[in-house]
Design an enzyme around this catalytic site. Structure first.
Site, PDB file in Angstrom:
ATOM      1  N   LEU A 169     -20.434  -4.217  10.373  1.00 11.35           N
ATOM      2  CA  LEU A 169     -21.346  -3.419  11.191  1.00 11.35           C
ATOM      3  C   LEU A 169     -21.384  -3.962  12.620  1.00 11.35           C
ATOM      4  O   LEU A 169     -22.380  -3.794  13.319  1.00 11.35           O
ATOM      5  CB  LEU A 169     -22.755  -3.440  10.581  1.00 11.35           C
ATOM      6  N   CYS A 204      -3.618  -2.269   9.061  1.00 11.76           N
ATOM      7  CA  CYS A 204      -4.116  -1.560   7.873  1.00 11.76           C
ATOM      8  C   CYS A 204      -5.010  -0.359   8.176  1.00 11.76           C
ATOM      9  O   CYS A 204      -4.666   0.769   7.821  1.00 11.76           O
ATOM     10  CB  CYS A 204      -4.860  -2.520   6.974  1.00 11.76           C
ATOM     11  N   ALA A 253     -20.532  -3.604  16.249  1.00 12.84           N
ATOM     12  CA  ALA A 253     -20.064  -2.572  17.186  1.00 12.84           C
ATOM     13  C   ALA A 253     -19.108  -3.207  18.185  1.00 12.84           C
ATOM     14  O   ALA A 253     -19.175  -4.396  18.467  1.00 12.84           O
ATOM     15  CB  ALA A 253     -21.260  -1.975  17.915  1.00 12.84           C
ATOM     16  N   GLU A 303      -6.147 -10.514   7.632  1.00 15.68           N
ATOM     17  CA  GLU A 303      -5.394 -11.480   8.417  1.00 15.68           C
ATOM     18  C   GLU A 303      -6.358 -12.541   8.931  1.00 15.68           C
ATOM     19  O   GLU A 303      -7.486 -12.232   9.308  1.00 15.68           O
ATOM     20  CB  GLU A 303      -4.700 -10.796   9.599  1.00 15.68           C
ATOM     21  N   PHE A 315      -6.041  -6.872  -0.909  1.00 17.68           N
ATOM     22  CA  PHE A 315      -7.161  -6.623   0.014  1.00 17.68           C
ATOM     23  C   PHE A 315      -7.309  -7.738   1.051  1.00 17.68           C
ATOM     24  O   PHE A 315      -8.409  -8.043   1.494  1.00 17.68           O
ATOM     25  CB  PHE A 315      -8.468  -6.470  -0.777  1.00 17.68           C
ATOM     26  N   LEU A 316      -6.191  -8.380   1.412  1.00 16.85           N
ATOM     27  CA  LEU A 316      -6.264  -9.526   2.330  1.00 16.85           C
ATOM     28  C   LEU A 316      -6.628  -9.139   3.747  1.00 16.85           C
ATOM     29  O   LEU A 316      -6.162  -8.130   4.259  1.00 16.85           O
ATOM     30  CB  LEU A 316      -4.887 -10.201   2.434  1.00 16.85           C
ATOM     31  N   THR A 328       0.868  -1.185   0.000  1.00 18.83           N
ATOM     32  CA  THR A 328       0.000   0.000   0.000  1.00 18.83           C
ATOM     33  C   THR A 328       0.902   1.231   0.000  1.00 18.83           C
ATOM     34  O   THR A 328       1.665   1.434   0.940  1.00 18.83           O
ATOM     35  CB  THR A 328      -0.910  -0.008   1.233  1.00 18.83           C
TER      36      THR A 328
END
Ligand code: UDX
Length: 432
Positions: free
Chosen positions: A250, A260, A252, A155, A152-153, A121
């Site tokens: 989503l 990242c 919380a 972990e 876009f991996l 990145t």
């Protein structure tokens, strides 16, 4: 195809093995001799699901070789992936030292046409910058193309994401390079987004920025739920049913950590500043997260007022389950606050790296989950490891001095908590 991956860190190693599994001949290069020695023996150097199997398979099938010889790596392949570290600098910008070093090596050893692919990145404009650097080192354009192919991996789900990615992004400025990349990814059968290099570079930041924003958004809704007696899980469910929103990201909790989101959100703000764009949304996402990760401390001090001398248990140290990574983990911020407030900290994590023990010698580490609760005045759950949800709450309560749970990841079923008669605070479960 013949592929070299430079850098055997998280992204590099997964990509190298992934391309090996997809029937390419891969050379994975790293200057760290110890890492290469271990990888040659088939020893996984990072914690990731399936890594040991894929490593064994690629070595057995002779699909991969590991080397410290960058010259060999550059000369013997037609596609050179750069996957070296791009850590954040103190000012939030990206440290490009390692990328620059690789470019210098490429210019030294290049012998015929190569497609140089950036997987790390990197700041917007890096593809152009790399081309300029190679030109300045005396390499003319007919010898190379530079492509941006961000990763876009996640972990813990890295191979799943590598093989079944929602999209492959390729930023190119030459038809020849586009053809080479298209051929490399042909048997992945995934959607490929071809675009210009700057756009590809920005897609990575935009994607991480958006996901981080989703998390901060739901966390603010959760904080409101705590005040009004609402249920954030029902809200997430209802929001997720709207196809325009999607149910993912989503949950919380005590916010995002890892290598990242925290780094890329800060970098996006910096990139915006450079081009005169004020990223208000991303700035807020960061601010919300900074506050969210220490919300358990707010709840704890609200309840006890003073925690000095009290034993507080911290359960889960990694930034999420399925990893041994503690970078930017909310648990670390919570531990710092507990130490500041003079509490005695006891910790447990099923998978934590030894490094944290060197960093915090003053805290006690338990090898057994239940030992963590002995004489404790509060158990703060920071990571949703599966074994936590299966805890015997009666046994936990018997061990504690004062039975209080702060559930930073909404792990527990409230009916079970109620039966065990434990005082309980969660995130956005204000109805309890
Ligand atoms: C992320 C991106 O998902 C991936 O595409 C990118 O390449 C790298 O960054 P990763 O850092 O491995 O991957 O973890 P991820 O699973 O995305 O979780 C990041 C953080 O967000 C974790 O701390 C997690 O606990 C938190 N999170 C995630 C939430 O708090 N709520 C959610 O709903 C989802």
């Amino acid at each position: 195809m013949k592929v070299t991956v430079i850098g055997s860190g998280y992204v590099g190693l997964i990509a190298a093995l992934g391309f090996g599994i997809k029937n390419n001949k891969v050379i994975c290069v790293d200057k760290n001799k110890e890492k290469i020695k271990n990888l040659k023996k088939g020893i996984p150097i990072i914690y990731e699901k399936e890594l040991d199997n894929y490593l064994k398979k690629c070595i057995e099938d002779k699909k991969i070789t590991f080397s410290t010889d960058i010259k060999k790596g550059i000369r013997e392949s037609n596609i050179i992936f750069i996957a070296v570290g791009t850590p954040p600098l103190n000012n939030g910008e990206v440290d490009m030292t390692q990328v620059k070093e690789v470019i210098r090596d490429i210019s030294k050893y290049i012998n015929e046409y190569k497609v140089v692919v950036n997987k790390s990145t990197v700041p917007i404009g890096t593809q152009k910058y790399m081309k300029r650097m190679l030109n300045n080192e005396g390499i003319s354009n007919e010898y190379f193309d530079v492509v941006s192919n961000p990763e876009f991996l996640r972990e813990g789900k890295a191979f799943e994401d590598f093989f079944n990615t929602d999209r492959i992004v390729i930023g190119y400025d030459s038809e020849k390079a586009k053809g080479v990349m298209g051929k490399l990814y042909k048997n992945f059968n995934r959607k490929i987004v071809y675009t210009n290099p700057e756009t590809a570079e920005l897609i990575k930041y935009a994607s991480n920025g958006f996901l981080a924003t989703k998390i901060s958004f739901i966390n603010e809704i959760a904080n409101l739920c705590d005040e009004i007696g609402g249920n954030v899980e029902d809200i997430s469910y209802a929001l997720g049913l709207d196809k325009r929103i999607s149910p993912l990201f989503l949950n919380a909790g005590i916010g995002f950590g890892g290598s990242c989101f925290p780094k890329d959100t800060k970098a996006l703000v910096k990139i915006g500043e450079k081009y005169g764009v004020d990223f208000n949304i991303i700035k807020s996402t960061i601010n919300v997260n900074n506050k969210q990760r220490i919300i358990p401390i707010k709840k704890l001090l609200n309840y006890y007022k003073d925690i000095s001398g009290k034993i507080i248990s911290v359960l889960g140290l990694t930034f999420k389950p399925g990893t041994d990574d503690i970078r930017e983990s909310p648990a670390i911020y919570i531990i710092n606050e507990l130490i500041k407030n003079k509490a005695k900290v006891k910790c447990y994590d099923p998978n934590v790296s030894k490094t944290i023990k060197d960093k915090y010698p003053q805290i006690e580490y338990c090898n057994n989950l239940y030992d963590t609760f002995t004489n404790s005045s509060c158990a703060i759950f920071c990571t949703e490891w599966e074994e936590f949800s299966k805890l015997d709450l009666f046994k936990l309560k018997a061990k504690m001095k004062e039975p209080l749970i702060i559930d930073g990841r909404n792990i527990f079923n409230y009916e079970h908590i109620k039966k065990a008669k434990i005082k309980y605070f969660a995130i956005g479960r204000g109805y309890i």
